[in-house]
Design a protein around this motif. Structure first.
Motif, mmCIF file in Angstrom:
data_model
loop_
_atom_site.group_PDB
_atom_site.id
_atom_site.type_symbol
_atom_site.label_atom_id
_atom_site.label_comp_id
_atom_site.label_asym_id
_atom_site.label_seq_id
_atom_site.Cartn_x
_atom_site.Cartn_y
_atom_site.Cartn_z
ATOM 1 N N GLY A 162 0.785 -1.223 0.000
ATOM 2 C CA GLY A 162 0.000 0.000 0.000
ATOM 3 C C GLY A 162 0.813 1.268 0.000
ATOM 4 O O GLY A 162 0.303 2.344 0.322
ATOM 5 N N LYS A 163 2.090 1.171 -0.366
ATOM 6 C CA LYS A 163 2.956 2.351 -0.370
ATOM 7 C C LYS A 163 3.039 2.922 -1.789
ATOM 8 O O LYS A 163 2.910 2.204 -2.773
ATOM 9 N N TRP A 164 3.292 4.213 -1.858
ATOM 10 C CA TRP A 164 3.272 4.941 -3.129
ATOM 11 C C TRP A 164 4.612 5.636 -3.304
ATOM 12 O O TRP A 164 5.018 6.447 -2.465
ATOM 13 N N PHE A 165 5.320 5.309 -4.387
ATOM 14 C CA PHE A 165 6.621 5.910 -4.683
ATOM 15 C C PHE A 165 6.539 6.661 -6.009
ATOM 16 O O PHE A 165 5.923 6.193 -6.968
ATOM 17 N N GLU A 166 7.179 7.811 -6.052
ATOM 18 C CA GLU A 166 7.210 8.604 -7.272
ATOM 19 C C GLU A 166 8.479 9.452 -7.268
ATOM 20 O O GLU A 166 9.119 9.635 -6.230
ATOM 21 N N ALA A 167 8.856 9.973 -8.436
ATOM 22 C CA ALA A 167 10.029 10.832 -8.546
ATOM 23 C C ALA A 167 9.616 12.286 -8.642
ATOM 24 O O ALA A 167 8.730 12.638 -9.421
ATOM 25 N N LEU A 168 10.236 13.117 -7.825
ATOM 26 C CA LEU A 168 10.139 14.561 -7.983
ATOM 27 C C LEU A 168 11.322 14.934 -8.874
ATOM 28 O O LEU A 168 12.424 15.214 -8.404
ATOM 29 N N ASP A 169 11.093 14.878 -10.174
ATOM 30 C CA ASP A 169 12.169 14.894 -11.161
ATOM 31 C C ASP A 169 12.512 16.328 -11.581
ATOM 32 O O ASP A 169 11.872 16.911 -12.448
ATOM 33 N N ILE A 170 13.552 16.880 -10.947
ATOM 34 C CA ILE A 170 13.919 18.272 -11.197
ATOM 35 C C ILE A 170 15.213 18.415 -12.002
ATOM 36 O O ILE A 170 15.581 19.530 -12.386
ATOM 37 N N THR A 171 15.905 17.310 -12.271
ATOM 38 C CA THR A 171 17.253 17.392 -12.844
ATOM 39 C C THR A 171 17.276 18.076 -14.201
ATOM 40 O O THR A 171 18.066 19.004 -14.431
ATOM 41 N N MET A 172 16.449 17.627 -15.109
ATOM 42 C CA MET A 172 16.466 18.183 -16.458
ATOM 43 C C MET A 172 16.139 19.677 -16.448
ATOM 44 O O MET A 172 16.782 20.479 -17.126
ATOM 45 N N ALA A 173 15.134 20.050 -15.667
ATOM 46 C CA ALA A 173 14.730 21.453 -15.612
ATOM 47 C C ALA A 173 15.834 22.329 -15.031
ATOM 48 O O ALA A 173 16.048 23.467 -15.479
ATOM 49 N N MET A 174 16.552 21.811 -14.038
ATOM 50 C CA MET A 174 17.587 22.615 -13.384
ATOM 51 C C MET A 174 18.894 22.656 -14.173
ATOM 52 O O MET A 174 19.694 23.576 -13.994
ATOM 53 N N LEU A 175 19.115 21.679 -15.040
ATOM 54 C CA LEU A 175 20.357 21.684 -15.819
ATOM 55 C C LEU A 175 20.482 22.929 -16.694
ATOM 56 O O LEU A 175 21.587 23.394 -16.965
ATOM 57 N N VAL A 176 19.375 23.485 -17.127
ATOM 58 C CA VAL A 176 19.430 24.663 -18.002
ATOM 59 C C VAL A 176 19.518 25.966 -17.209
ATOM 60 O O VAL A 176 19.660 27.037 -17.806
ATOM 61 N N ARG A 177 19.450 25.883 -15.863
ATOM 62 C CA ARG A 177 19.373 27.108 -15.071
ATOM 63 C C ARG A 177 20.682 27.419 -14.358
ATOM 64 O O ARG A 177 20.728 27.625 -13.144
ATOM 65 N N GLY A 178 21.753 27.506 -15.123
ATOM 66 C CA GLY A 178 23.037 27.912 -14.555
ATOM 67 C C GLY A 178 23.046 29.341 -14.065
ATOM 68 O O GLY A 178 23.997 29.777 -13.403
ATOM 69 N N ASP A 179 21.988 30.076 -14.376
ATOM 70 C CA ASP A 179 21.868 31.474 -13.937
ATOM 71 C C ASP A 179 21.209 31.603 -12.578
ATOM 72 O O ASP A 179 21.025 32.718 -12.080
#
Length: 258
Positions: free
Chosen positions: A195-212
């Protein structure tokens, strides 16, 4: 809006609890560098920056609170970029960034994978954690250019990068993200019966473009003058997207499970 009650914090502000009475909501932060137990070696009376990791022992500082949680967000990664000795019980299984002749250098990716696997398996084994929602926040990239943090690296960009650059400069970050996604998926398959629920809070791709989006030379750390912070993020800034993603996932969960 509601101003929370600051219930508790430790002397180093690494463990903290806030309560929102009007919404009957409690927010807790637990600081764990590796999710598993990690002990820094002391050499000649000083901290060495070298850690012994017990891959089969979870850091109890966060696990003892699991039974009382409805939602848990796991994140870790940057602390693995240092010399580590990996243990299973009393036996040395390998190391990271070491040059010992009689110890196998298993690499950063292996250490990260085994730590997340152990942490997620601990949640799946928790009998008092039924219907716990666990989110794995994927790796948050750094953006040092022309050097590392201690060799003059900086982050002077004033706008997002082109998406094409992600696959040129983000190889390791994407590798670590892949490992976290694989371990989350592995835990999800095992957790369905419980009955457990696992998911990814996937921020890597979005943050890779934000070097600023980093403080850079403006972080104001008086003990680290002359260095740039291209690891942490400015507020307000790109990580506001993390909250947007989190809220979208919580709404999704509410629709699916009520």
């Amino acid at each position: 809006e509601e101003i929370p009650i600051d219930i508790s914090k430790d002397s180093e502000d690494r463990f903290r609890t806030w309560h929102f009475p009007r919404h009957n909501f409690t927010l807790m932060v637990f600081w764990s560098q590796f999710l598993v137990t990690g002990t820094e070696r002391v050499i000649n009376g000083s901290n060495s920056g070298i850690f012994d990791l017990q891959l089969d022992t979870i850091d109890h500082r966060w696990t003892h609170k699991l039974p009382g949680l409805d939602f848990a967000i796991l994140s870790s990664g940057h602390w693995f970029f240092r010399k580590l000795y990996l243990f299973r019980g009393t036996n040395v299984a390998g190391c990271v960034y070491c040059n010992d002749r009689d110890i196998t250098n298993l690499g950063l990716s292996f250490a990260l994978r085994m730590s997340f696997r152990a942490a997620l398996e601990q949640i799946n084994q928790c009998q008092e954690c039924r219907r716990l929602v666990t989110l794995v926040r994927t790796f948050s990239p750094t953006h040092f250019e022309n050097g590392t943090w201690d060799t003059g690296g900086s982050c002077q960009r004033t706008g997002p990068s082109d998406e094409d650059e992600i696959f040129q400069v983000g190889g390791l970050e994407l590798e670590l993200r892949r490992i976290q996604m694989e371990e989350m998926e592995r835990a999800r398959k095992r957790g369905k019966k419980g009955g457990k629920w696992f998911e990814a809070l996937d921020i890597t791709m979005a943050m890779l473009v934000r070097g600023d989006g980093h403080p850079g030379s403006h972080w104001g750390n008086k003990w680290m003058k002359g260095y740039n912070d291209c690891t942490h993020w400015c507020l307000p800034g790109p990580i506001d997207v993390w909250n947007d993603l989190l809220m979208a996932m919580l709404r999704k969960k509410a629709l699916l499970f009520g």
